[in-house]
Design an enzyme around this catalytic site. Sequence first.
Site, PDB file in Angstrom:
ATOM      1  N   HIS A   1       5.113 -10.676   1.914  1.00  0.00           N
ATOM      2  CA  HIS A   1       5.682  -9.699   2.837  1.00  0.00           C
ATOM      3  C   HIS A   1       7.039 -10.160   3.362  1.00  0.00           C
ATOM      4  O   HIS A   1       7.708  -9.442   4.107  1.00  0.00           O
ATOM      5  CB  HIS A   1       4.693  -9.497   4.002  1.00  0.00           C
ATOM      6  CG  HIS A   1       5.006  -8.355   4.900  1.00  0.00           C
ATOM      7  ND1 HIS A   1       5.398  -8.523   6.219  1.00  0.00           N
ATOM      8  CD2 HIS A   1       4.981  -7.023   4.686  1.00  0.00           C
ATOM      9  CE1 HIS A   1       5.597  -7.343   6.780  1.00  0.00           C
ATOM     10  NE2 HIS A   1       5.361  -6.421   5.874  1.00  0.00           N
TER      11      HIS A   1
ATOM     12  N   ARG B   1       4.721  -2.354  19.507  1.00  0.00           N
ATOM     13  CA  ARG B   1       4.819  -0.928  19.197  1.00  0.00           C
ATOM     14  C   ARG B   1       3.471  -0.272  18.960  1.00  0.00           C
ATOM     15  O   ARG B   1       3.173   0.801  19.448  1.00  0.00           O
ATOM     16  CB  ARG B   1       5.697  -0.717  17.958  1.00  0.00           C
ATOM     17  CG  ARG B   1       5.976   0.758  17.659  1.00  0.00           C
ATOM     18  CD  ARG B   1       6.487   0.960  16.252  1.00  0.00           C
ATOM     19  NE  ARG B   1       5.425   0.844  15.264  1.00  0.00           N
ATOM     20  CZ  ARG B   1       5.560   0.291  14.060  1.00  0.00           C
ATOM     21  NH1 ARG B   1       6.711  -0.236  13.718  1.00  0.00           N
ATOM     22  NH2 ARG B   1       4.552   0.238  13.221  1.00  0.00           N
TER      23      ARG B   1
ATOM     24  N   HIS C   1      10.811  -1.673  14.639  1.00  0.00           N
ATOM     25  CA  HIS C   1      10.207  -2.386  13.512  1.00  0.00           C
ATOM     26  C   HIS C   1      10.475  -3.888  13.533  1.00  0.00           C
ATOM     27  O   HIS C   1       9.830  -4.640  12.809  1.00  0.00           O
ATOM     28  CB  HIS C   1      10.732  -1.779  12.203  1.00  0.00           C
ATOM     29  CG  HIS C   1       9.998  -2.221  10.986  1.00  0.00           C
ATOM     30  ND1 HIS C   1      10.546  -3.072  10.041  1.00  0.00           N
ATOM     31  CD2 HIS C   1       8.752  -1.940  10.541  1.00  0.00           C
ATOM     32  CE1 HIS C   1       9.669  -3.275   9.072  1.00  0.00           C
ATOM     33  NE2 HIS C   1       8.573  -2.611   9.349  1.00  0.00           N
TER      34      HIS C   1
ATOM     35  N   ARG D   1       0.810  -1.217   0.000  1.00  0.00           N
ATOM     36  CA  ARG D   1       0.000   0.000   0.000  1.00  0.00           C
ATOM     37  C   ARG D   1       0.844   1.268   0.000  1.00  0.00           C
ATOM     38  O   ARG D   1       1.765   1.431   0.785  1.00  0.00           O
ATOM     39  CB  ARG D   1      -0.934   0.013   1.219  1.00  0.00           C
ATOM     40  CG  ARG D   1      -1.915   1.173   1.220  1.00  0.00           C
ATOM     41  CD  ARG D   1      -2.698   1.244   2.497  1.00  0.00           C
ATOM     42  NE  ARG D   1      -3.599   0.116   2.645  1.00  0.00           N
ATOM     43  CZ  ARG D   1      -3.610  -0.673   3.708  1.00  0.00           C
ATOM     44  NH1 ARG D   1      -2.749  -0.483   4.677  1.00  0.00           N
ATOM     45  NH2 ARG D   1      -4.466  -1.672   3.777  1.00  0.00           N
TER      46      ARG D   1
END
Length: 693
Positions: A435, A569, A596, A405
């Site tokens: 992914h 997170r 991340h 996206r």
Amino acid sequence: MAATEVPLYDRDLSWLSFNYRVLCMAKDLRVPLYERIRFLSIFSSNLDEFFRVRMPAVMAVNHLLQKDPGAALDDAPVSQNTLHAIQQEIDRQQQEFGHILTQALLPELNRQQVHLYYNEAIPAVHHPFLKEYFLTRVLAYLQPVWLHRRHNFFLENNVLYLVVTLTRQDKPGRQRYAVVNIPSQQLPRFLELPPQDDMHYIAMLDDVVRENIDFLFPGYTVNGCYSIKITRDAEADLNELKGDVLEQVETMIKKRELGIPTRFLYDAALPEAALHYLVAYFNIQPGEPVQGGRYHNLKDLAELPMPVKAPSLTYGRLPPARVPVLDRAPRIWEAVIQQDVLLHVPYQRYDYILRFFNEAAADPDVREIYVTLYRIASGSLIASALISAARNGKQVTVFVELKARFDEENNIRWSKKMKAAGVKIVYSIPGLKVHAKTALVKRKRGHQWDYIGLMATGNFNESTARFYTDHILLTAHPDITRELELLFLYLQSREQPLEYRFMQFQHLLVAQFNLVSCFTGLIDREIAHARKGREARITIKLNNLQESQMIAKLYEAGQAGVKVQLIVRSICCLRPGLPESVNITVTRIVDRFLEHARVFIFHNNGKEEVYMGSADWMNRNLHRRIEVCFPLYDAALRQQAKEIIRLQLADNTNAVLLDEHIRNVPVPPPAEGAGVNAQTAIYAYAVSLSNAE
């Protein structure tokens, strides 16, 4: 515990809690001034994306529940009050945003001899400069449009506009309306004005247009100028693509910008009559109008000029640490053949990854290169190296995820360039996003093949690697690299080749194959240890935790006596502090770098197993994506991962603990000794690893 009985917190309210934590960084006096302003920008950018991506779904669920209050919704503990709660929370945060900016940050800028004109008239001393800039730079991009029933004007997504209310000078009785674009996509949002008496002045592009708006409407009296912006639904259905995937994605990207409105943001000073006119003219639906301030798109604050450059106003530079074992090696692959290497970016140099791909492109013995690319850097050196490799006669296969996206256009651009250079491009799998962050290089020396694998928790993207914390494993482990080859064969054929039809992944955890069952088994093993009275512990770091079956399994582990420490997170639907979540704590860290990485540590009665990878525990990651998690077999690398997680759990400066309502509860300061900032401590640890070699 049945999935329907799992206590879950709403995912969108949970995300808003995360974005509020970002906002809190903007009022933290320990954060340098310009970094506090940058956190305001991040908050605003995040919220814009929320309105583009999540609000359409929330509004659709709300509409469904209004029609059928008993509707069954997967993993969505929502009610008819959820939309109202979300809107209330957004409004509360927006009010605090304005207070932080106007009452804290702008006055502090003034103390630093920088004055940003904001919600105030710009003095006449600046008008000649503003007029000259308007006539020579701005005017070329302005397209004033009269609003009347014979003309259908389309408000573009997230473009800034001024609504101008006017009356004719010769017929002053009738109010008329026009719209003028603010060309912030073509010109800088902020304009530095000539200094006066050692004070630096900055004007916003919006006010440059406002100050000269009369020029656009000769013969009319301008009664007012008011900012408006429309946000449109960006959630195009890219899952069920067939045939020419590239062409369909390109078409859907164009349609996205024409999506239905999810928010009509308007200046609170806009007269009520004008608001009613605009709502009718643009067919704005109930729930879409949102009252805002004089300025929109404050994500642009990231570009605020810094005419005063004092070291105390920004974070100090942290030069990435070196990895001596890679520095000493004539070629990266020679070091990796001897031992696995784990990189921790941005604390260590990402240049080693660039060097790896460059060396693979130039090495005459390298025969084949395979890579998955999810978000490609706009000026990607990695993609350029892959182009060089193909031109050097190597077989290069790149799986490009076209459905990433907001990166679709950039990924399409690079895929076309690589394909033109001879790279074999494999596009999206229908119904799945890929992914995984993986690469495989095959090198032949005589009759011997060397396989080198790269697996990461983040994208192969040198731009985001500067401020995303991630881990990258370089390995020549024969079983792992062989399974990587199997994965790439699957991605090309969309099915396991016949010779591997009955082979299972034994080392890699791959979503759609064994990832969920393996993680479930690892949790079950800790539960079994706890029930036998042994020490049992699970430590997991994720970006997002939402999938109800995995949350239920964590609840089960905690109730069995397993100590569960989570670092999450962003979205967290697990609710700590409930009887069901005994023995479970959830930590959230927001700091200068974006946390991340995904890390999974299972105590296993002292024989710890550590995994890393690309997979969050979300429905989409576990059930609608190809994800890869990988083990750390080297004891020294496991220790590095554990030490980094230990420092994050010890953070008592920027870390917060989540309570049962997913509120950010500060970690109590230490009774004695200095505070621990995880990111500062991890950087020091990375430097110590370099010095130790």
